[in-house]
Each structure stands twice: as structure tokens, then as C-alpha cells.
Design an enzyme around this catalytic site. Structure first.
Site, PDB file in Angstrom:
ATOM      1  CE  LYS A 219      -3.532   2.805   0.580  1.00 15.25           C
ATOM      2  NZ  LYS A 219      -4.388   2.773   1.769  1.00 15.25           N
ATOM      3  CB  CYS A 273      -3.622   7.785   0.901  1.00 15.71           C
ATOM      4  SG  CYS A 273      -4.853   6.726   1.655  1.00 15.71           S
TER       5      CYS A 273
END
Length: 442
Positions: A219, A273
Site C-alpha cells: 500500500k 493517503c
């Protein structure tokens, strides 16, 4: 509960699922899990969120979410609670809480560890625990596992532990939870297998299994790739501005090549993010004496773009004989990206705050949010633009792409400037109306 029994009830959707954290990803995930037939309990410390969910409402502006919340609560498949003790009745527990960075860009895992502690205090034998939060490498095994084992249960024997980071974006969260591929990492083979079986019931995409440490990194490098790509596009944009060509034209033509895929330059990178995840890699690398110079440079470039917008604005006003401190500046867009109400790490914040600190008359607008960062704000666009010397587009909301600038020209002052921070306008059309057009990369 034994491993074989647990895998069977997960396959057959007879397992009870708890989702810890009902935020931007947690609530959509809970709703989707419930829609798949699992009895699902959402656990959150915020009673307002809990009450809204139990009243069949969504506290989050996400397309389609309120409909699914309504249907699953109505059907008795989804409920919400502030009581962590409800976790005790679950066979599968998903931890989906925010993991931000502090002012020094160090990971802040307080919410994650608090959630893990709550799970540990209510952990039943034979439970699968999956961490979906984005975390630094090694966190699942070195941080989460010991907390869960404080329950007296042994990981891999009495309960199972895996990591499967969420990979969804606002406005497409429901869709992406259900169709994106999934990566799953377990602390052992059985943990990975159980988590894999669960997510195969959630997404139509492929489910890939590997070591938990590998999956934690996946990720982080996905979002870091995007950050570096955007930084490259911003570098190209700055060069094109200096030599007098249009970066968007160059990038679009470069992207015709089958092995080239530039992202677009812009006023800055926001969200929960991309501005954060690269620092998880940077800080972990520093522990091992590794300098991630490219990733650091990319973060610096993208973080500087709001200030480049301000420099461009001041320069454009000066060319028109206007002092920025005596000008009215209309800022269109507070959210970090188009058509959402999410203001986390939005580039609008440093732009507005810097203008205000300099004494500029700044007035902001956004059709989705009302955050003004201490300045003037209105949801009525004509009020914001009236008598403005400059208009700065920070967010690519669809509404802004449809603006009638011929009408807006009558509201703004003479020699008005349009600064297109997202390149959503046709420069020639704007210039033809008598505006001075400035855009990132041209």
C-alpha cells in the site's frame, strides 16, 4: 472456535463481523460486508456517527452509501455501537482507523493502538483480526500482535491475525471495495488463508496472499508511486512555464506512448493517503540508514506547489499594476479533490492561510464543504466572486468546469486574473473574454 469451523462460517457468510472505526473507509466497508449477508457491527467512539448509522443515515458523503446503510440496517444486518464489548461476539474483526503523521512527519499510531487494545480486551478464541489501516512496515507483527496477545490468547493458535490495506478512493469507495484486487498478508499461513477467504466474498477482484510484511509495504509503495509521478509532472510543469510552452499538451502527447503514463500537475496533493504514506517509508528507511532521496524530493515538490500558486498569483497581479495586499482573491475549492467533502491535507489550506496572514482579502467557495480555515466563506459563488481581482481554482469540482465566465466577468473587477490550479479550463476561451489566464504548466 477451530480453524476449519471458522473458515467454513466465513465461506458460508455465517460469521459475525465487527468493523472498528466507521470513518471514510470503515463505514463503507461495514455496509458492503453487511450487504454480502454477514451480521455486521460497526464500533466507533463517536456517538453521533453511531446514532446516524442506527437511524439508517450515512454521516459520510459518499455516492450510494446512504442507500446501502438504509437497506442493511433495515434488514437487521448492520448496527453501530460505541460499546467495544460488542467485539466479543464477533468471528471476524476489521480494524479501520486513521494513521496520520505528526508535524515532524512521524507516524501517529495512537488511534490504531487504542483500537487494538479495545479488540484485545474483548478478543474471543478463534477470531480472525484484520488490520486494514495503512501502517508502517512491521507494525502488524511488532506492534499489533503483542497488544492482542495481552489478552492471554496466542496469535496463530488461539486467534488469527492479518493485514489487508484498504485501496479505495472517495467518490468510488463502494465500487472499489467490491471490484478492486486485494492483497492479504498473514502472520502465518492459516491467518492469510482465512483473510483471503473472507475478502473473496467481498470483492470480485483477485485476492493475492503473501507475508504480512510484504503486504504492509504494498500500500505504501502504491501511493508513493503516485506521489512521485505527480511530482515529476509538477517538475515538467514548472519547466514548461519557464520556457513558454503548455505542459498539459506535452504530457497528453507523451501519454500516447504505450509505456508512458504521466499524472497531471496541479496546485498540490491532498487527501488522507498520498501526502502521508511516503513518510512511512522515509522514516522506516532512516531507521536502517537508507536515504530515500527521490521520494523525499517528490514530497518536497508536491508540498511546495500551493506556494508556487501564490507566487504565480502575486506576479500576475503585479503585471496588472495591482498589489496583492490590496486585492480581493476568490478561492474556488476547499476539498482536496473534485466532488468530495474531504478537506484532509487540502492544498487550499496553506493557500488561504498564507493569503490571510499577508493581509489579503480572501473569500473562498466550495459546493460540498463549509470549512473556511478562519477566513470568509460562502456557498454562493457569485457572492465570493463579486469585485474580485483574481479567481484561483484549487479543486476540480465539476461545478467549476461548467462556470459561465462571460457572466462572471461582469461581477469581477477590470483586468481580472483567472489562475487555473487544476487546468480544467480552456485558456483561449478565458483569454478571449478579456481575462488574464494563468495555469499550472503554461
Amino acid at each position: 472456535m477451530e480453524y476449519k469451523e471458522l473458515i467454513n462460517i466465513i465461506k458460508n457468510k455465517e460469521a459475525k463481523v465487527a468493523v472498528v472505526g466507521l470513518g471514510y473507509v470503515g463505514l463503507p466497508m461495514a455496509a458492503i460486508v453487511a450487504s454480502r449477508g454477514y451480521f455486521t457491527t460497526g464500533v466507533d467512539i463517536n456517538p453521533d456517527i453511531v446514532n446516524k448509522v442506527n437511524n439508517k443515515k450515512s454521516p459520510i458523503n459518499e455516492p450510494g452509501l446512504e442507500e446501502i446503510v438504509y437497506k442493511t440496517v433495515e434488514a437487521g444486518k448492520l448496527k453501530a455501537t460505541v460499546e467495544a464489548s460488542e467485539i466479543r461476539n464477533s468471528n471476524v474483526v476489521l480494524i479501520i482507523v486513521q494513521t496520520p503523521v505528526d508535524e515532524n512527519k512521524e507516524p501517529r499510531l495512537e488511534a490504531l493502538m487504542s483500537a487494538a487494545k479495545a479488540v484485545a480486551e474483548n478478543l474471543s478464541e478463534g477470531t480472525l483480526v484484520v488490520v486494514e489501516s495503512t501502517i508502517p512496515p512491521g507494525t502488524t507483527r511488532n506492534e499489533i500482535l503483542p497488544v492482542l496477545e495481552s489478552s492471554g490468547l496466542k496469535a496463530g493458535k488461539d486467534f488469527f491475525l492479518a493485514n489487508s490495506p484498504e485501496r479505495a478512493i472517495p467518490t468510488k469507495t463502494l465500487e472499489e471495495i467490491q471490484i478492486n484486487s486485494r492483497v492479504v498478508g498473514g502472520i502465518d499461513e492459516r491467518s492469510a488463508e482465512l483473510a483471503g477467504v473472507f475478502y473473496e466474498n467481498i470483492t470480485s477482484g483477485d485476492v493475492y496472499k503473501d507475508a504480512v510484511e510484504v503486504v504492509e509495504v504494498v500500500k505504501l509503495i502504491e501511493n508513493t508511486f503516485r506521489d512521485v509521478n505527480i511530482a515529476l509532472a509538477n517538475d515538467v510543469a514548472l519547466l514548461c512555464e519557464a520556457i513558454g510552452i503548455d505542459a498539459i499538451k506535452a504530457i497528453n502527447l507523451a501519454n500516447k506512448h504505450p509505456r508512458v503514463n504521466f499524472h497531471m500537475p496541479g496546485a498540490g496533493v491532498g487527501g488522507h493517503c498520498i501526502p502521508k504514506d511516503p513518510y512511512f517509508l522515509i522514516k522506516e528507511a532512516e531507521k536502517h540508514g537508507v536515504n530515500l532521496s527521490v521520494i523525499k524530493a517528490a514530497r518536497e515538490r508536491n508540498s511546495d506547489m500551493p506556494f508556487h500558486v501564490l507566487e504565480t498569483l502575486e506576479s500576475a497581479l503585479k503585471k496588472q499594476g495591482k498589489d496583492i495586499k490590496k486585492s480581493k482573491v476568490a478561492v474556488l475549492g476547499i476539498a482536496y479533490k473534485g466532488n468530495v467533502d474531504d478537506v484532509r491535507e487540502t492544498p487550499a489550506e496553506p493557500i488561504i492561510k498564507t493569503l490571510m496572514k499577508s493581509g489579503v482579502d480572501v473569500f473562498s467557495h466550495d459546493p460540498y464543504v463549509s470549512q473556511d480555515f478562519g477566513g470568509k466563506f460562502s456557498n454562493e459563488i457569485k457572492t465570493v466572486i463579486k469585485n474580485a481581482d483574481a479567481l484561483v481554482i484549487v479543486t476540480d469540482h465539476d461545478e467549476y468546469k461548467k462556470l459561465n465566465f462571460e457572466d462572471l466577468r461582469l461581477l469581477m473587477k477590470d483586468k481580472a486574473i483567472i489562475l487555473d490550479g487544476r487546468r480544467i479550463l480552456n485558456p483561449e476561451d478565458i483569454k478571449r473574454l478579456g481575462f488574464t489566464y494563468c495555469g499550472i504548466g503554461c
